[in-house]
Structure formats: C-alpha cells, structure tokens
Design a protein around this motif. Structure first.
Motif, mmCIF file in Angstrom:
data_model
loop_
_atom_site.group_PDB
_atom_site.id
_atom_site.type_symbol
_atom_site.label_atom_id
_atom_site.label_comp_id
_atom_site.label_asym_id
_atom_site.label_seq_id
_atom_site.Cartn_x
_atom_site.Cartn_y
_atom_site.Cartn_z
ATOM 1 N N TRP A 115 0.860 -1.189 0.000
ATOM 2 C CA TRP A 115 0.000 0.000 0.000
ATOM 3 C C TRP A 115 0.896 1.238 0.000
ATOM 4 C CZ3 TRP A 115 -5.049 0.431 -0.845
ATOM 5 C CH2 TRP A 115 -5.886 -0.674 -0.613
ATOM 6 N N TYR A 116 0.628 2.137 -0.955
ATOM 7 C CA TYR A 116 1.361 3.388 -1.076
ATOM 8 C C TYR A 116 0.386 4.556 -0.997
ATOM 9 C CZ TYR A 116 5.453 0.921 -3.072
ATOM 10 O OH TYR A 116 6.536 0.115 -3.282
ATOM 11 N N ARG A 117 0.949 5.715 -0.649
ATOM 12 C CA ARG A 117 0.207 6.972 -0.693
ATOM 13 C C ARG A 117 1.028 7.953 -1.517
ATOM 14 N NH1 ARG A 117 -1.071 10.087 4.863
ATOM 15 N NH2 ARG A 117 1.208 10.157 4.965
ATOM 16 N N GLY B 53 5.381 12.921 -2.507
ATOM 17 C CA GLY B 53 5.661 11.899 -3.501
ATOM 18 C C GLY B 53 5.001 10.576 -3.144
ATOM 19 N N LEU B 54 5.620 9.485 -3.568
ATOM 20 C CA LEU B 54 5.087 8.148 -3.357
ATOM 21 C C LEU B 54 5.700 7.564 -2.082
ATOM 22 C CD1 LEU B 54 3.181 6.202 -4.914
ATOM 23 C CD2 LEU B 54 5.235 5.208 -5.929
ATOM 24 N N GLU B 55 4.854 7.264 -1.123
ATOM 25 C CA GLU B 55 5.329 6.748 0.158
ATOM 26 C C GLU B 55 4.778 5.344 0.386
ATOM 27 O OE1 GLU B 55 5.101 10.050 3.439
ATOM 28 O OE2 GLU B 55 3.276 10.164 2.214
ATOM 29 N N LEU B 56 5.641 4.436 0.800
ATOM 30 C CA LEU B 56 5.193 3.100 1.156
ATOM 31 C C LEU B 56 4.608 3.117 2.557
ATOM 32 C CD1 LEU B 56 5.044 0.049 0.519
ATOM 33 C CD2 LEU B 56 7.316 -0.151 1.553
ATOM 34 N N LEU B 57 3.381 2.645 2.688
ATOM 35 C CA LEU B 57 2.727 2.628 3.993
ATOM 36 C C LEU B 57 2.957 1.306 4.711
ATOM 37 C CD1 LEU B 57 -0.701 4.250 2.999
ATOM 38 C CD2 LEU B 57 1.318 5.360 3.982
ATOM 39 N N ILE B 58 2.702 0.203 4.013
ATOM 40 C CA ILE B 58 2.792 -1.123 4.613
ATOM 41 C C ILE B 58 2.907 -2.147 3.502
ATOM 42 C CG2 ILE B 58 0.270 -1.374 4.668
ATOM 43 C CD1 ILE B 58 0.561 -3.006 7.251
ATOM 44 N N TYR B 59 3.573 -3.275 3.787
ATOM 45 C CA TYR B 59 3.530 -4.352 2.815
ATOM 46 C C TYR B 59 3.409 -5.702 3.499
ATOM 47 C CZ TYR B 59 8.718 -4.834 3.258
ATOM 48 O OH TYR B 59 10.011 -4.994 3.703
ATOM 49 N N MET C 285 3.210 3.494 8.031
ATOM 50 C CA MET C 285 1.863 3.902 8.418
ATOM 51 C C MET C 285 1.985 5.158 9.283
ATOM 52 S SD MET C 285 -0.340 1.710 7.148
ATOM 53 C CE MET C 285 -1.670 0.868 8.009
ATOM 54 N N PRO C 286 1.340 6.240 8.884
ATOM 55 C CA PRO C 286 1.584 7.532 9.532
ATOM 56 C C PRO C 286 1.169 7.593 10.990
ATOM 57 C CG PRO C 286 -0.145 7.710 7.868
ATOM 58 C CD PRO C 286 0.422 6.362 7.727
ATOM 59 N N GLU C 287 0.098 6.972 11.362
ATOM 60 C CA GLU C 287 -0.343 7.016 12.757
ATOM 61 C C GLU C 287 -1.395 5.937 12.975
ATOM 62 O OE1 GLU C 287 -2.737 10.903 13.110
ATOM 63 O OE2 GLU C 287 -1.359 11.263 11.458
ATOM 64 N N ASP C 288 -1.812 5.843 14.235
ATOM 65 C CA ASP C 288 -2.725 4.753 14.592
ATOM 66 C C ASP C 288 -4.078 4.830 13.894
ATOM 67 O OD1 ASP C 288 -1.609 4.565 18.067
ATOM 68 O OD2 ASP C 288 -0.766 3.813 16.189
ATOM 69 N N ARG D 151 -5.780 16.101 5.933
ATOM 70 C CA ARG D 151 -4.405 15.839 5.499
ATOM 71 C C ARG D 151 -4.209 14.420 4.972
ATOM 72 N NH1 ARG D 151 -1.155 14.340 10.642
ATOM 73 N NH2 ARG D 151 -2.764 14.081 12.217
ATOM 74 N N ASP D 152 -5.226 13.588 5.093
ATOM 75 C CA ASP D 152 -5.158 12.240 4.518
ATOM 76 C C ASP D 152 -5.505 12.252 3.029
ATOM 77 O OD1 ASP D 152 -6.781 10.992 7.501
ATOM 78 O OD2 ASP D 152 -4.646 11.362 7.120
ATOM 79 N N SER D 153 -5.946 13.378 2.520
ATOM 80 C CA SER D 153 -6.296 13.485 1.107
ATOM 81 C C SER D 153 -5.069 13.169 0.248
ATOM 82 C CB SER D 153 -6.816 14.879 0.782
ATOM 83 O OG SER D 153 -8.008 15.143 1.509
ATOM 84 N N ALA D 154 -5.220 12.207 -0.636
ATOM 85 C CA ALA D 154 -4.094 11.731 -1.441
ATOM 86 C C ALA D 154 -4.625 10.684 -2.410
ATOM 87 C CB ALA D 154 -3.008 11.102 -0.551
ATOM 88 N N VAL D 155 -3.725 10.177 -3.253
ATOM 89 C CA VAL D 155 -4.053 9.003 -4.054
ATOM 90 C C VAL D 155 -3.390 7.801 -3.388
ATOM 91 C CG1 VAL D 155 -3.945 7.899 -6.303
ATOM 92 C CG2 VAL D 155 -4.156 10.382 -6.156
ATOM 93 N N TYR D 156 -4.168 6.785 -3.129
ATOM 94 C CA TYR D 156 -3.669 5.590 -2.473
ATOM 95 C C TYR D 156 -3.562 4.468 -3.514
ATOM 96 C CZ TYR D 156 -4.341 7.975 1.932
ATOM 97 O OH TYR D 156 -4.246 8.875 2.965
ATOM 98 N N PHE D 157 -2.366 3.928 -3.641
ATOM 99 C CA PHE D 157 -2.125 2.858 -4.597
ATOM 100 C C PHE D 157 -1.883 1.546 -3.866
ATOM 101 C CE2 PHE D 157 -1.931 5.042 -8.556
ATOM 102 C CZ PHE D 157 -1.407 6.291 -8.306
ATOM 103 N N CYS D 158 -2.375 0.504 -4.469
ATOM 104 C CA CYS D 158 -2.059 -0.854 -4.061
ATOM 105 C C CYS D 158 -1.200 -1.452 -5.174
ATOM 106 C CB CYS D 158 -3.347 -1.646 -3.883
ATOM 107 S SG CYS D 158 -3.134 -3.379 -3.513
#
Lengths: 111, 115
Positions: free
Chosen positions: B34-36, B42-48, B60-63, B85-92
C-alpha cells in the motif's frame, strides 16, 4: 536529507529529442534500481530494471547505474508526445528491503 | 489478466468519517503493498505484506491507519477517523514475491478527498 533525490521538473523537450533523467541516492546498500512511468491519473508502471552497476537498453530506453557516484540515469531516444508522463526512479537494497522512490520528474514532449 | 484492482476509484468524505480502501492483487502474487502519493511527499510506502502477513508497517503515519489482508486475494486499508491531510491518491501494488528482481504491479489508485 532524502535517501533518493530526483528533480521534479517539469522537463520540456521537442519531439525527437533525447530525454535525460537522473536520480542520486545516499544509501550505498542499494543494489536494485528501477524506473517507473506514470501517466496522469494512472498507477506507475515499470519501464526498466537494472541490478548493480552498468547499462541496460530496451528499445528507445537506456538505463545506467553508476554505484561509485550513487547516480542513476534514464535516457529516452527519439522522444514522442506519448512519452509525456512522470518518471519515477526506485531502488532497494537486499532482496527483502522496501523500495525507496524518488519524487518523480514530469516530462513534456511537445510536437 | 485483470491486473491489480482497487475500489473505490474516487472517495469523498467528511473529516471524522471512516474510510475503507480495497485491493485485489494479481492472482498468484504473494506480496502486496500500500502506497500513498501526494504532490508534497511523492510516493510513500505505507505497509507491505508477504503471504498475507504484514512485514513492515513503519510507513503507516499514525494509529488512525490500519491494514489487513485476510486472504491472498483481498486487502483493505482503513482510516478512522479521517482528516483533511489524509487526502491523497492511495495505490495498491502486488508482486510475485519480495525478491529484488520481482516487479511491482500497481493498481489504478483510489483518489481520496477528505473535506
């Protein structure tokens, strides 16, 4: 300082010109290097992949890696308007490491 | 092959609401990411995940953010409560495995707007 630095552009070139893109990085452990192309409102798609140092060519695209300088490049020959997109570099260290992406460079090829 | 499928493609919600993003990886792929993506960061990896198990969630930015992969063909990313501030494009994205030579295939993304 970010681990991967990439100039966001935009980079505007006339059709037929060579597009030159590059990224610098600080982590000497990076071994796997990729270039992705992202069209507007689409997901990134893999263009080129190289392992360690050296050059790789695929059609109009050439990727170069210079690990001694921590510098990678992507060249697009005979650029076309359809090459207009954002190009992101990505890299990782060992096989289980996560990718680090550059910010992306926007390229505009004008007819 | 249908590629990575994400839903919804667009989501507009109000601050404080729960948001659930969904992803179906390419059949046979064992790793899911999962990316944001935002203009600023830019493109940030959240979790894999690998084989449905979370490997690294340090992005993952926060709980308020949580992700699950109950089976090999489905994953969710949940934001509760959502903030502007969570507004973004989320990619899988998915790949065959986590090895350095494996290509990540990205979905079309979910464009999230939190008002």
């Amino acid at each position: 300082q970010k681990e991967v630095e990439q100039d966001p552009g935009p980079l505007s070139v006339p059709e037929g010109a060579i597009v030159s893109l590059n990224c610098t990085y600080s982590n000497s452990a990076f071994q796997y290097f990729m270039w992705y192309r992202q069209y507007s409102r689409k997901g990134p798609e893999l263009l080129m992949y190289t392992y360690s140092s050296g050059n790789k060519e695929d059609g109009r695209f050439t990727a170069q890696v210079d690990k001694s300088s921590k510098y990678i490049s992507l060249f697009i020959r005979d650029s076309q308007p359809s090459d207009s997109a954002t190009y992101l570099c990505a890299m990782r260290g060992d096989s289980w490491g996560k990718f680090q992406f550059g910010a992306g460079t926007q390229v505009v090829v004008t007819p | 092959d249908a590629g990575v499928i994400q839903s919804p493609r667009h989501e507009v919600t109000e601050m404080g609401q729960e948001v659930t993003l969904r992803c179906k990886p390419i059949s046979g792929h064992n790793s899911l990411f999962w990316y944001r993506q935002t203009m600023m960061r830019g493109l940030e990896l959240l979790i894999y995940f690998n084989n449905n198990v979370p490997i690294d969630d340090s992005g993952m930015p926060e709980d308020r953010f949580s992700a699950k992969m109950p089976n090999a063909s489905f994953s969710t990313l949940k934001i509760q409560p959502s903030e502007p501030r969570d507004s973004a494009v989320y990619f899988c994205a998915s790949s065959l495995a986590l090895s350095g030579t494996d290509t990540q295939y990205f979905g079309p993304g979910t464009r999230l707007t939190v008002l």
